[in-house]
Every structure is written in structure tokens, then in C-alpha cells.
Motif scaffolding. Structure first.
Motif, PDB file in Angstrom:
ATOM      1  N   SER A 191       0.773  -1.129  -0.017  1.00 28.22           N
ATOM      2  CA  SER A 191      -0.220  -0.219  -0.095  1.00 28.22           C
ATOM      3  C   SER A 191       0.778   1.176  -0.029  1.00 28.22           C
ATOM      4  O   SER A 191       2.039   1.416   0.610  1.00 28.22           O
ATOM      5  CB  SER A 191      -0.925  -0.081   1.021  1.00 28.22           C
ATOM      6  OG  SER A 191      -1.773   1.343   1.450  1.00 28.22           O
ATOM      7  N   ASP A 228      -2.288  -6.719  -0.741  1.00 27.24           N
ATOM      8  CA  ASP A 228      -2.796  -5.238  -0.482  1.00 27.24           C
ATOM      9  C   ASP A 228      -2.103  -4.415  -1.599  1.00 27.24           C
ATOM     10  O   ASP A 228      -1.019  -4.091  -1.437  1.00 27.24           O
ATOM     11  CB  ASP A 228      -2.598  -4.641   0.992  1.00 27.24           C
ATOM     12  CG  ASP A 228      -3.104  -3.324   1.202  1.00 27.24           C
ATOM     13  OD1 ASP A 228      -3.652  -2.783   0.279  1.00 27.24           O
ATOM     14  OD2 ASP A 228      -3.181  -3.140   2.297  1.00 27.24           O
ATOM     15  N   SER A 250      -3.768  -1.227  -1.997  1.00 24.87           N
ATOM     16  CA  SER A 250      -4.303   0.129  -1.750  1.00 24.87           C
ATOM     17  C   SER A 250      -3.603   1.223  -2.111  1.00 24.87           C
ATOM     18  O   SER A 250      -2.257   1.287  -1.740  1.00 24.87           O
ATOM     19  CB  SER A 250      -5.397  -0.087  -0.533  1.00 24.87           C
ATOM     20  OG  SER A 250      -4.126  -0.127   0.482  1.00 24.87           O
ATOM     21  N   ASP A 271      -7.208  -6.263  -1.443  1.00 25.60           N
ATOM     22  CA  ASP A 271      -7.378  -5.111  -0.872  1.00 25.60           C
ATOM     23  C   ASP A 271      -7.077  -4.230  -2.171  1.00 25.60           C
ATOM     24  O   ASP A 271      -5.800  -3.956  -2.403  1.00 25.60           O
ATOM     25  CB  ASP A 271      -6.639  -4.635   0.244  1.00 25.60           C
ATOM     26  CG  ASP A 271      -7.220  -3.589   0.885  1.00 25.60           C
ATOM     27  OD1 ASP A 271      -7.908  -2.724   0.119  1.00 25.60           O
ATOM     28  OD2 ASP A 271      -6.935  -3.131   2.168  1.00 25.60           O
ATOM     29  N   HIS A 279      -8.378  -0.876  -2.796  1.00 30.60           N
ATOM     30  CA  HIS A 279      -9.123   0.437  -2.694  1.00 30.60           C
ATOM     31  C   HIS A 279      -8.289   1.668  -2.860  1.00 30.60           C
ATOM     32  O   HIS A 279      -6.987   1.293  -2.814  1.00 30.60           O
ATOM     33  CB  HIS A 279      -9.803   0.582  -1.147  1.00 30.60           C
ATOM     34  CG  HIS A 279      -8.881   0.964  -0.103  1.00 30.60           C
ATOM     35  ND1 HIS A 279      -8.228  -0.061   0.660  1.00 30.60           N
ATOM     36  CD2 HIS A 279      -8.465   2.026   0.385  1.00 30.60           C
ATOM     37  CE1 HIS A 279      -7.539   0.520   1.675  1.00 30.60           C
ATOM     38  NE2 HIS A 279      -7.812   1.691   1.550  1.00 30.60           N
ATOM     39  N   CYS A 280      -8.822   2.802  -3.344  1.00 27.50           N
ATOM     40  CA  CYS A 280      -7.982   4.035  -3.551  1.00 27.50           C
ATOM     41  C   CYS A 280      -6.939   3.648  -4.990  1.00 27.50           C
ATOM     42  O   CYS A 280      -5.770   3.740  -4.606  1.00 27.50           O
ATOM     43  CB  CYS A 280      -7.480   4.441  -2.236  1.00 27.50           C
ATOM     44  SG  CYS A 280      -8.310   5.038  -1.149  1.00 27.50           S
ATOM     45  N   CYS A 315      -7.874   2.224   6.221  1.00 35.66           N
ATOM     46  CA  CYS A 315      -7.212   1.036   6.156  1.00 35.66           C
ATOM     47  C   CYS A 315      -7.191   0.220   7.424  1.00 35.66           C
ATOM     48  O   CYS A 315      -6.636  -0.532   7.522  1.00 35.66           O
ATOM     49  CB  CYS A 315      -5.901   1.508   5.607  1.00 35.66           C
ATOM     50  SG  CYS A 315      -5.379   2.209   3.864  1.00 35.66           S
TER      51      CYS A 315
END
Length: 1320
Positions: free
Chosen positions: A844, A870, A872, A901, A903-904, A1317
Motif C-alpha cells: 500500500s 494489498d 491500496s 485489498d 481500494h483507492c 485502512c
């Protein structure tokens, strides 16, 4: 070869090829490209040669329209070189050609450039009276054209929205420079409103420029809170878009803000961040020098502050002696000593811009002068009181006191004082918009000064008159005449001073020591000075008993401009803007129309042989002899680096189409990984959407970073690193919560060591485990940081190892980087290093784009086993999801839980299609978080397929994905009783109809194990609110988030009762911003079953009354209360509420996390100024406590503070509440406080802080506490920090910076994890 050299070489090859085949159009275009590359590299003279080639070919052999961009480029380069005459020639030709061709777009660009040039001429030449008028004319025309083009954009061209926004920014910046703060605020605010209405990206550079200038406007308005907010938004945007130069200047502005409010440690911290950024960039030595000067000057200011405190102690002692001497022959002498001490305090408070204290001391001086029956001193005191009010922007009060000074001087026939007072009155009238009255006052002041033969006062009056005619009335002819008069008078004064020096052997008499009013800028303010101000404390006892204070004139109104001593050198500052011929550029100036951000530079006292002024637009200034220690509130450095031509962000350019050739691609090759490594810690090797679309701005910002050059050697127990350059960039990447993190530094050094290894050693995949770090014998984080920052030349760091660890995935990633010719991403390497389980990959916030992520995805394919991925907070697109699909499809791992994951990022709806096309995921996918991507309703069928096919899926997060009722209905249709879904997050998607929500709730209630539902930010209808209690009774439901849904008190009570009904486990409830009243909290308190059933409760954003606070406090004292996390931010609890809540925790053993941020509207200047407001006492109390300060009762003290909160605004300008009253009726109270102490009360003596400290020490089981943005002063937070650390169970830590106040224990995250998060 550097990226710039690669681009330049490729462009020159293309130029030669076009020339050989005789293609004149291509020959001209490539000559322009070469010139533009050189311009962006700061080689302006060489750029001119190539642009002249383009111009000659275009004029002689091409169509007129091909000359447009050439003229604009030449005008731009000449402007940067400071050759305004040549710049205007080409810019006017550009405008003429655009008008002849009826090309509105080119006309708009030409007007913008002409406005910039004339504005720069105004900034540089004070006698160019036409420049400001022309700047206004062209900026307004540019605005009008941009507005027309925005409404009817040319076919196939720009939408002209950015140009329209930048036009607002240019005009707002111009108004700011003219001291028209209200007009500047209105136009800049309108620009921000347009950005919001047109849904311009939050990270758009245009927003950064608007926030920057708004920050400056609010700073001049002394609205510190708004100023800080906008400056921080400017910094945040610059960080996100990778504009390190803008980020550095943002930190400089933030440092100036902290300096203005005497928060010197915070100012030094901001300048330190700016220094790290500046040193990480090439060709920014001038900026580095400025910052270092600022740091030096802030340190001097800190010394002045300490001296001021010492003088205050002396003042208290002298005041007591004066009181004891009443009625004795020594009385007058003691009073004069106190007066002299007050003069010194006034001087020092003025030097550090502590205007609240300045006002306090000035009013004490006024009373003392009245007791001395000395009207000359009294008139002088009236003047400094007026100065205080003017600095505090209380202009009507300033006018009142200046008028009193005038009347007093008139009564004793003091012509000099009358002239000074009249000019001061004119300055105050100008500040309130009475321009005609101001001009008459200046003229009257000049008449009196002429009658009294006072050359210095005449100069000040004439300069003010010149300002009025030039700026306020735009009367250029009269302004020129006045300018000639000023120059003649200055020459006459200099000749008189020379003769006087020859006769007396000294340059000036003592009384004329502060009269040198003119400098190399046009100044026009006037204020009062004191002959005793430069006297040290040691001389007080020898003070002449009858020595009068004489008012001396000082400039009062000045043009907001800066000088450049060496404009030719301005051209050597590098740019980060895109090629003019490659893409449309922005106007976007920050300080001037040329795009330069206003850099607040504090000039140290060794910079000039002249006297300095301390002041701001529309405010007064005090001047002192050079031998005194001085710190300027805002004095612009006379250095080439302050030129508004530095780092020009160009205007929208004329466009010549450029084919996507290798020029835009080869720049991605960063340094090699040979023996002397060049590692870009900012991921200089990343390529993505910006480079792919030919955005050379983004490319240069990525690849313009300074590289780290280092060597290292190792043995079994120690690795020695020798850094030749780039160490500042390394340290910047290791900051956590605004502090240097030793753990992060250890990880970074371990990764750098691995990068430095030869290829044959890298294949082992062994990395060191660094236990300790030492540099020059320093091992602590603060000592180490100071040592590294202060080191010049090469720096040696010793890292002591404690074994080695095998990192297979890192080794695979490095191999894939080499195969794909990609530079390793330092942030990603650090993430892989700290990962304890290599099957769980968390990358991330690594600034990954589709191309730069390719090595990682390929290494995961070889690694083969992934349980958690992840990705993100990166910039990945659908291409990466397609690669992931191939990775999972070809993997030998056919079963086992998988968490994704995502997201964003920048995923679209087809990203979900790739998941639907991968059968392996149907069996493995358990958690899918794809929130904060623009999926839209186009993803509805894909989500439906995923819910139907992925039988193992138990958590789905699609918050903030631009979904509507259509997609929610498809989700409902996909759910059945066999679905294993347990967690669903659909918040912040609108509009969603009540019918869709009701259908969803009904279907979720049928699922066998559904536990968590988030609908934060979704507005709920009355029907949905009525149906929620039935859904909340679902036996398995354990979390319900309804923040911002408008559920209301009745709905919240019913939902809470239902969700707690017959539950075996405690529940988590989010009712933030739900319009709750005290009835809700009374209900919680009255039913113990509710308190027992709630584990986490978020009621932030609801206004809680005193009754509600009492209910909450009682609830927290209840032994049955099982709440572990309580969020009460933005609840208007006030100081008393905060104290009651924390006091209620003395016996509470369950609550671990408490958020009380943004609850007190206390005078926020207490948070910014180093001076806490003393508790006011009655005269009787003061007399009883002759030499001590007795605190009031707790209730009375808190009530007093809360009354002040009620009167204050939400901004950080509450200084009027801190000043001594104007009314003469309050003098008795002020006299008693004169005997009592005016020094600040330490936090331990402040009753509220002491009570809060005691309560905090009693709340032993609390693990996380947020007290941010409650107006707490630095001393108060330090006291609370000691209380926190003394009684915690576990290692107590704190994160305190500005108004951020976080207390926590080791193992609990502070604010380093984003809210989106956080995982339970």
C-alpha cells in the motif's frame, strides 16, 4: 545520461532529420521542442538560439498561425531573463496575430502572458506607473476570454476550465499584491467554488495555487486557522502530485505562519522539512540558502523571546519598586525606569510580532505617561497603541488612538508629532477604504512637515501620497510628479547628512537615528519610535529624568513588491512545467502572474547595511538601528532567489501537435545499480498514466529528484555507509508522525545495502537485520537527525547488524526489475522487507502505476503463493487487474483463503470483469475491498456475478464507488440464503432510493451469518429509518454504521435498543453526524443493558449539551459500561465537557480509545502564541495577592474560559479578547494587574490544565486519546504529555504538532494508518 539529456538528444536528432529532408514545418517544430527542453532546464540563452530558428522558419516559410506558439515561447524566455522589452515585443505580436486570425484561444493566452509581464514589471520597477494598469487590463481581458471560451470551447481543443480557474488565481494574486485583501479573498474563493462546482480533482494543481494564495490572504488578515488550513491543503496537493518544489514553498509559508505567532519550534520544524525537500532537488541552492537564513533568523527570534521574558521579570521588579516609592523623592525616577523598560518591551514585542503583548505594554505606557503628566510621552503612547490596533487589524480603534495622538501633539504645539499623527491617520483611513480621506491626511501631514522643515517626515508623506495616486486612484501623471519630488528630497537629505557628518564627526544625531525612511522599495507607512528603545536594561538607572520621547516617522503604506538585485541569475532556476509545444499549460501563478509562489523570507540582520522594517501590508512598521538584535515579521530577501521569475509555472501555451516519440519515454531510465548506486527513493523509475500520455510535467517531477550516491562495506557485525549526496532525501522518507523513525531508517539502510550488492550476491536474497545505528557517536533519533542535517560533504553512518534474514520475494522482485529494465521502488522494497509472512503482500502507498507495478506482479507469479494482497492507495489501472487475473489463473494454488485489498486506485468497472473471468477466485476469494474507485453502475452485473460465484466471499467493500440504486438492486438480486456474505460496506454512494435500501435490509436479514453493515454517508428516508430496528434485531448483527444518515434521535434510540436486544456479544455502533440530542445519551445511561452491550460507539459530529455530557459521564462511571472505543469529536463539548468526560474515567477499566478532538472553541491564539492568557482578578483579589496570582475556583475558571469561547469565532484570530480594554473606566483594574504579574502563567498554575492533568493521570486504562484542535497551547500539551506518560500501562507515546495532540501507548496506532485502512 540524465533524462533531460536524453530528451534533448532525441529532439536534436529529429530536428536534424527534418532539416535533411527539407520538411520546414517539422524542422521548426523540433527547433521549438529543443528550445523548450532547454528552457525547462534553465538554459535560457541557449533556448533562445533554437527558438529564433523556429521563429525565422515560421515567419519566412510557414503560415501565420504557425508563428503564434513561437512568439509565445520567445516571450516566455525573455520574461524569464528579465528582458521585458523583448518579451513585450513578441507577446504583443502574439496578441496581434491572434486578433488578426480571430483566434480567441490564442488571444486569451497572449493576454495572460502580457498580464504576467506587466505584473512583473510592476513588481520590479517602482517608477513604472503604467505597468499595474496594464497588468489589470490584460488579466481582466484574459478572464473575460476564458469565461467565453469555457462556455463555448473551440472544437477539439481545451475546455478552458483550467484557464478560467487560473484567471481567478491571477487576479486574486494581483489584488493581494495591492493589499486589497477582501477583493483577493472574494476572487480566490470564487475560484475554489468553481473547482467544486465543476468537480475538479482534489489533487489538481490549480487548487494548489488557489489554496496557496488564500493562505497568504488569511495570513495577512491574521486569521491563522484558515491560513493554516489552506497552506496545509496546498502542501498536501503538492505532495500528491509530486511537486516537491511547491511542497517546499508550502512548508516555508507554514514556517512563516508559525513564526508570526511565535511558535518557533514548529517554525523550525517546517523549515527543516522545506530544507530537506529543497536539498533533494537540483539547482535549488538559492532556495536552500533562503531556508537556512530563515532558520537562522527564527533562532534569533527565539533569543529575542527569551530576552523579552527577562525584561518582563525586570519590569515586574521595577513596577513593585515604583509602587513602594510612591510619595517619595524617588517616585519619578522609578516611573521613568518603568517607562524605559516598557519601551524596550514594546520594541521586542514588535520585533517578534507579538502584537497582543505589544498592545498590553503600549496601554501600560499610556497610563504611566498620564501619571507622569508628560504630554509628549502621552502622545507617543497614543501612537503606539494605535500601531498595536493597526497590526491587529482593528483599524477603527487605530484611527481613534492616532486621532488622540494628533490632538495631544496639537495641544502642545509639537509640529513633528502632528505631522506623524496625520500620516498615521491617513494610513488607518486607507486600511478601512477611505481613500480620499487618507490622501487628504497625507497631504496635511506633508504641509505640516514642510512648515516644520522635517525632511524625513516630508518623504514619508510624499511616498504615501505617491502610493495613493498610483494604486488607489491610478493617477499615473500625478504619481510621476510625486516620485520626482521624493527623489529630489532624498538627494537633498543625503547631502545634508553628509555635511552634518563632516561637521560633527558622526552620521546622525541621536534623535535622527531612526529617520532613514526610504529604502529601495516604495514605502508609505508611518509609525512611532522611541529614543530609549535601543537602551539596554543596564542603563535604566542612569536615565535622564526629564528626557522626552520624540515621535519619529516611519513608512506606513508600502507596495507589495520585491526587488531582485541580479535578475540575470534568475534564469538558472530549473522548471518543472511541461513543454509548451507538447501540451496546454497552466497560467497558475501563486505570488505573481508568472506562477511564482509567494515565499515568505525572513531576512537576518547581516543581509543589508540599511535599517530594517517590521511590518505587513496595511500595517505599521517599527525600525531600529542595525546593532540591535532584530527579527523581521516579513522582509523579503534581496537575493536572486526571491525573483518572481524563479520556478515559473507557465501559462497555457500555444499548441503544436507532437507525435508520441521516444522523447517522452526514455526519460524513465534512472540511475544504474552498479557499484556506486543511484537510488531514487521517490520511485523515480515509475512510469504510468502521466508519462504514457506524454505528460512531461509529471515525468520531470518524477525524475528530477536528487539521487542518493553512496558506498558501503560490511563485515559480520557492522555495515559502514558513506553518503556523498542525497542523505536529506533519505531522512525525509523515514519520518513517521513528523519525527525521524529509527526503525524506518534501519529498514531503509538494510534495503540500500541490498541494492548496492553485486548481482551474484543478490541472488542469495539475504538482507541484514540492523540493530543499532550510529553517526559521529550519536545514536538517539533527535541527536542523530541533528548530526546528519548539520553534516557537510560526505556522511558516514555505522549500522550494527544482528544477523541476516532471507527475503525470497524481494530477490524475485529485484530480478524482475532487471528483466524489465525498471528501477526498484524503494517504498515497495521497504514494505517487502518488513513483511513477516511472504504470502501476505502489503504494498500500500508505494506510488505504483501499471508499468512500475509490472516487476512486482511478475515476481508474485514466480512466487506462486499469495494469501493476502494489498495494493491500496496506489495509481493502478485496469491493466494491473488483468495481469492479476493471469497470475491467479496460472497459479498452482487452487484453494486457500485470499484477501484482495484494491481500494483507492484508478480501477474502473471492467476491473471487476477480470475477477469474474478467473474461476480460481471463485473458490479462494474471501475478502474484496475495491472501495474508492470509480466503478459506477456499469459494474453492477459484475458485482452480481461475483456475489453469486464466489461462495467463500464473506466481506465486500464498495464504498465511495459512485454507485446508485441500480447497482444496489443488483446486489440484492444476487443474494440468497446460501450466500456466505458477512460484511457489506456501501457507504458514501448516492443517490440510493429508500426502496432499494429496504429491499437490501430485508435480504440481508435472511442471511445466516451476516454481521456488519456500513451505510455511512447514505441519506436514509423515514421509511428506511422505520425499518432499521427490525433489521437491527438480526441475531448475528454485530456492527451497524449509520454516520451522516440523518437518522435522528428517535431512530437512533430504536436502532440501539434493537441491535442490543438479546445479543451475546457486544456490538459496534456508528451514529456520527446523526442529529442526536441529549435524550439519546440519557437513554443510554438509564438502561444498563445498553451500556453493557455496546463495544464501540461513534457519536462524533453531534452537538451534545451539558445535560448530555452529564449523562455520558455517568455512563462511563457505570461499572457495567463495556465501551472500549468512544468517538466524541466535533461534539461542542467545550472545555468543561472535555474535563468531565476524562474525570469520569478514573475507575473505568474498559475504555481504551477516546476521541475528543475539535470540541473547544477556546481562543485559538492560545494555541499559537507562547503567551497563555492570565486569569483576570478583581481589584480586591489583586490587592490581597500582592505578589502572587491566586487561581479562581474550578467552576469559575472554566466558566470564564467558556464565555471567551462563546465570543470567539472559529478562526484563530481572537486577539481582541486578549487585549487590555480601551475604556478609561477599566484603568483601575489595569493598574492592579500592573502590580500583579503580567507574565504568563505556567501550565501547572492554570487551574483547568492542572485539573485535566490530574484527571488524565487517573485514567490509567486509557490507551489512545485524541485532543487535537481544542486550542491547547504548547505548554498545556507538554503538561498533559507528562501526565499521560506517568501512569500508563505500557510504553506511553505522544504525537504533538501544531494542533495535533495524540496520546497513545506502544502497540496502538496513532494517525499513521488511514481511517479507510484500519482493520479490527
Amino acid at each position: 545520461m540524465a533524462p533531460l539529456e536524453i530528451q534533448l538528444s532525441a529532439a536534436k536528432r529529429s530536428y536534424r532529420s527534418a532539416k535533411e529532408i527539407g520538411n520546414r514545418r517539422e524542422e521548426a517544430r523540433w527547433a521549438n521542442v529543443v528550445g523548450d527542453i532547454l528552457k525547462n532546464g534553465g538554459e535560457y540563452v541557449e533556448a533562445l538560439k533554437w527558438l529564433r530558428i523556429d521563429y525565422e522558419i515560421s515567419v519566412k516559410q510557414l503560415h501565420e498561425k504557425d508563428v503564434l506558439p513561437t512568439c509565445q515561447s520567445l516571450g516566455e524566455v525573455y520574461l524569464r531573463l528579465g528582458d521585458f522589452k523583448q518579451a513585450l515585443i513578441y507577446q504583443k505580436k502574439h496578441l496581434q496575430l491572434a486578433e488578426d486570425g480571430n483566434d480567441a484561444a490564442e488571444k486569451q493566452r497572449a493576454c495572460t502572458q502580457l498580464g504576467r509581464t506587466y505584473h512583473e514589471m510592476f513588481s520590479k520597477f517602482e517608477d513604472d506607473h503604467d505597468a499595474i494598469r496594464n497588468a489589470k487590463k490584460y488579466f481582466k481581458l484574459s478572464m473575460e476570454l476564458a469565461e467565453i471560451l469555457k462556455g463555448n470551447p473551440p472544437a477539439g481543443g481545451s475546455s478552458f476550465l483550467e484557464e478560467y480557474i487560473d484567471a481567478h488565481n491571477n487576479i486574486g494574486m494581483l489584488e493581494l499584491d495591492l493589499d486589497n485583501l477582501e477583493a483577493a479573498h472574494d476572487i480566490l474563493t470564487k475560484g475554489v467554488k468553481i473547482c467544486d462546482e465543476e468537480e475538479v480533482s482534489e489533487d489538481h494543481a490549480g487548487r494548489s495555487r488557489l489554496h496557496h494564495n488564500l493562505g497568504n490572504v488569511y495570513m495577512e488578515l491574521r486569521k491563522w486557522g484558515e491560513a493554516k488550513e489552506h497552506i496545509e491543503m496546498d502542501i498536501k496537493i503538492c505532495q500528491k502530485i509530486g511537486h516537491r518544489q511547491g511542497e517546499a514553498k508550502g512548508y516555508i509559508n507554514l514556517g512563516e505562519l508559525q513564526n508570526r505567532v511565535q511558535k518557533y519550534e514548529e517554525a523550525l520544524s517546517c523549515y527543516g522539512r522545506a530544507l530537506i525537500l529543497a536539498k533533494s532537488m537540483e539547482d535549488e541552492s538559492a532556495l536552500v540558502e533562503q531556508i537556512e537564513q530563515n532558520i537562522s533568523t527564527v533562532k534569533q527570534a527565539k533569543k529575542v523571546m527569551e530576552e523579552m521574558r527577562e525584561v518582563e521579570l525586570k519590569f515586574k521588579k521595577l513596577s513593585l519598586e515604583m509602587n513602594d516609592a510612591k510619595g517619595t523623592p524617588e517616585e519619578r525616577k522609578r516611573m521613568l525606569q518603568v517607562n524605559a523598560c516598557l519601551d524596550l518591551l514594546i520594541e521586542k514585542s514588535s520585533v517578534i510580532s507579538a502584537w497582543v503583548k505589544h498592545l498590553e505594554f503600549s496601554k501600560r505606557k499610556k497610563r504611566l505617561s498620564n501619571e507622569l503628566c508628560d504630554k509628549e510621552k502621552l502622545s507617543d503612547a497614543f501612537s503606539v497603541v494605535g500601531e498595536s490596533h493597526q497590526k491587529l487589524r482593528n483599524f477603527k480603534k487605530a484611527l481613534k488612538w492616532y486621532t488622540k495622538s494628533w490632538d495631544c501633539c496639537k495641544s502642545i504645539g509639537n509640529l513633528e508629532g502632528q505631522a506623524v499623527a496625520k500620516i498615521n491617520i491617513g494610513g488607518a483611513l486607507d486600511c478601512i477604504g477611505e481613500y480620499n480621506g487618507a490622501l487628504k491626511a497625507f497631504e496635511e501631514g506633508y504641509r505640516i512637515a514642510l512648515e516644520a522643515n522635517l525632511p524625513s517626515v516630508q518623504i514619508s508623506a510624499l511616498e504615501n501620497m505617491h502610493y495613493s495616486h498610483m494604486i488607489r486612484f491610478e493617477n499615473s501623471e500625478q504619481a510621476r510628479k510625486l516620485k520626482v519630488e521624493v527623489e529630489n528630497l532624498k538627494r537633498l537629505k543625503e547631502s545634508m547628512m553628509t555635511e552634518h557628518a563632516a561637521e560633527d564627526g558622526c552620521p546622525e544625531t541621536e534623535s535622527e537615528g531612526d529617520e532613514d525612511l526610504s529604502n529601495d522599495r516604495s514605502n508609505a507607512h508611518l509609525q512611532t519610535s522611541h529614543s530609549t528603545r535601543s537602551k539596554p536594561l543596564a542603563d535604566f538607572d542612569s536615565e535622564n529624568d526629564d528626557a522626552p520621547l520624540v515621535s519619529f516617522p516611519r513608512p506606513m503604506k508600502r507596495l507589495s513588491k520585491r526587488k531582485k538585485d541580479n535578475p540575470e541569475q534568475d534564469a538558472h532556476i530549473g522548471q518543472t512545467s511541461a513543454s509548451t509545444k507538447e501540451l496546454s499549460e497552466k497560467t497558475g501563478s501563486q505570488h505573481t502572474a508568472t506562477g511564482h509562489k509567494r515565499i515568505r523570507v525572513i531576512l537576518s540582520d547581516d543581509e543589508s547595511e540599511n535599517e530594517y522594517e517590521v511590518g505587513s501590508p496595511k500595517a505599521g512598521s517599527l525600525k531600529f538601528p542595525k546593532q540591535n538584535v532584530e527579527v523581521s515579521e516579513r522582509v523579503y530577501c534581496k537575493d536572486k532567489s526571491t525573483s518572481p521569475l524563479n520556478n515559473v509555472e507557465e501559462s497555457s501555451c500555444s499548441y503544436k501537435p507532437l507525435d508520441p516519440v521516444e522523447v517522452a519515454i526514455r526519460g524513465n531510465n534512472c540511475g544504474s545499480l552498479e557499484n556506486t548506486k543511484a537510488v531514487n527513493t521517490a520511485d523515480c523509475g515509475t512510469r504510468g498514466s502521466q508519462c504514457d500520455t506524454g505528460d512531461s510535467t509529471g515525468m520531470q517531477q518524477k525524475h528530477g529528484a536528487a539521487l542518493m550516491n553512496f558506498h558501503c562495506k560490511a563485515d559480520d557485525q557492522k555495515i559502514i555507509f558513506r553518503f556523498e549526496s542525497g542523505l536529506q532525501h533519505l531522512l525525509r522518507s523515514c519520518f513517521v508522525n513528523d519525527k525521524l523513525s529509527m526503525e524506518s531508517l534501519k529498514v531503509t539502510l538494510a534495503c540500500l545495502y541490498y541494492l548496492e550488492l553485486p548481482d551474484e550476491k543478490k541472488t542469495k536474497g539475504l538482507l541484514p537485520i540492523i540493530q543499532d545505528i550510529e553517526c559521529g557517536g550519536r545514536i538517539g533519533p533527535l541527536e542523530l537527525y541533528n548530526t546528519l542535517i548539520g553534516s557537510a560533504g560526505s556522511v558516514v553512518i555505522e549500522a550494527f547488524t544482528n544477523g541476516w534474514v532471507h527475503k525470497r520475494l524481494m530477490k524475485l522482485y529485484m530480478d524482475c526489475c532487471q528483466e524489465l529494465s525498471e528501477t526498484p521502488n524503494m517504498k515497495l522494497l521497504k514494505k517487502l522487507y518488513i513483511s513477516e509472512v511472504e504470502d501476505e503482500v502489503n504494498v500500500s502507498e508505494c506510488e505504483l502505476q501499471d508499468i512500475s507495478a509490472a516487476p512486482l506482479l511478475r515476481s508474485l507469479h514466480v512466487h506462486d503463493t499469495v494469501a493476502m494482497l494489498d495494493l491500496s492507495h496506489n495509481m493502478l489501472g485496469n491493466g494491473s487487474i488483468e495481469t492479476l487475473k493471469q497470475l491467479f489463473a496460472s497459479s498452482t494454488q487452487r484453494y486457500g483463503a485470499l484477501t484482495l485489498d484494491l481500494h483507492c486506485n484508478r480501477f474502473g468497472p471492467t476491473a471487476l470483469f477480470q475477477i469474474c473471468e478467473c474461476p480460481v477466485l471463485f473458490n479462494r476469494l474471501e475478502v474484496l475491498n475495491i472501495s474508492r474507485n470509480r466503478l459506477t453502475d456499469a459494474c453492477g452485473s459484475y458485482l452480481s456475478t461475483i456475489l453469486k460465484s464466489c461462495k467463500a466471499l464473506y466481506s465486500l467493500n464498495v464504498e465511495q464507488c459512485s454507485l446508485t440504486s441500480r447497482t444496489i438492486q443488483k446486489i440484492v438480486q444476487a443474494l440468497d440464503s446460501e450466500t456466505g456474505l458477512s460484511q457489506l460496506y456501501i457507504g458514501y454512494n448516492n443517490p440510493i432510493s429508500g426502496n432499494a435500501i429496504q429491499n437490501l435490509l430485508a435480504k440481508l436479514a435472511t442471511l445466516r451469518s451476516f454481521a456488519e453493515l456500513s451505510m455511512n454517508g447514505v441519506k436514509l428516508s423515514n421509511q428506511v429509518v422505520d425499518s432499521l430496528p427490525r433489521f437491527a434485531k438480526t441475531p448475528s448483527l454485530s456492527r451497524l454504521s449509520l454516520g451522516g444518515s440523518g437518522i435522528g434521535t428517535d431512530g437512533a434510540v430504536k436502532v440501539t435498543e434493537s441491535i442490543c436486544y438479546q445479543k451475546e456479544e457486544a456490538v459496534k455502533l456508528d451514529l456520527s453526524c446523526s442529529r442526536l440530542s441529549s435524550a439519546f445519551f440519557l437513554k443510554l445511561n438509564s438502561e444498563s443493558s445498553l451500556a453493557y452491550s455496546i463495544l464501540e460507539l461513534n457519536v462524533g459530529g453531534n452537538s451534545i449539551t451539558e445535560e448530555g455530557v452529564g449523562a455520558l459521564a455517568t455512563l462511563l462511571r457505570n461499572p457495567c459500561c463495556s465501551i472500549k472505543t468512544l468517538i466524541l469529536n466535533k461534539c461542542q463539548l467545550r472545555l468543561s465537557g472535555i474535563l468531565r468526560i476524562i474525570q469520569a474515567l478514573s475507575d473505568n477499566k474498559n475504555l481504551e480509545e477516546l476521541n475528543l478532538a475539535e470540541n473547544a472553541e477556546m481562543d485559538e491564539n492560545l494555541a499559537l502564541l507562547p503567551f497563555d492568557q492570565p486569569v483576570k482578578e478583581s481589584s480586591e483579589e489583586a490587592n490581597q495577592n500582592h505578589r502572587t496570582c491566586k487561581p479562581a475556583s474550578m467552576a469559575g475558571e472554566i466558566r470564564r474560559l467558556e464565555n471567551e469561547q462563546h465570543q470567539c469565532k472559529t478562526d484563530m484570530h481572537c486577539e481582541d479578547d486578549l487585549e487590555v480594554a480601551d475604556s478609561e473606566e477599566d484603568e483601575q483594574e489595569e493598574k492592579s494587574s500592573l502590580i500583579n504579574t503580567s507574565a504568563l502563567l505556567p501550565p501547572s498554575e492554570c487551574y483547568f490544565i492542572r485539573e485535566l492533568s490530574v484527571a488524565l493521570s487517573m485514567a490509567k486504562h486509557l490507551q489512545v486519546l485524541d485532543l487535537s484542535n481544542n486550542g491547547l497551547s504548547a505548554r498545556a500539551t507538554e503538561t498533559l504529555s507528562w501526565s499521560w506518560s506517568g501512569t500508563r500501562i505500557g510504553l506511553a507515546l505522544s504525537h504533538v504538532k501544531d494542533q495535533t495532540v495524540h496520546f497513545y501507548v506502544k502497540g496502538r496506532e496513532c494517525c499513521s494508518v488511514k481511517p479507510c485502512c484500519r482493520k479490527d
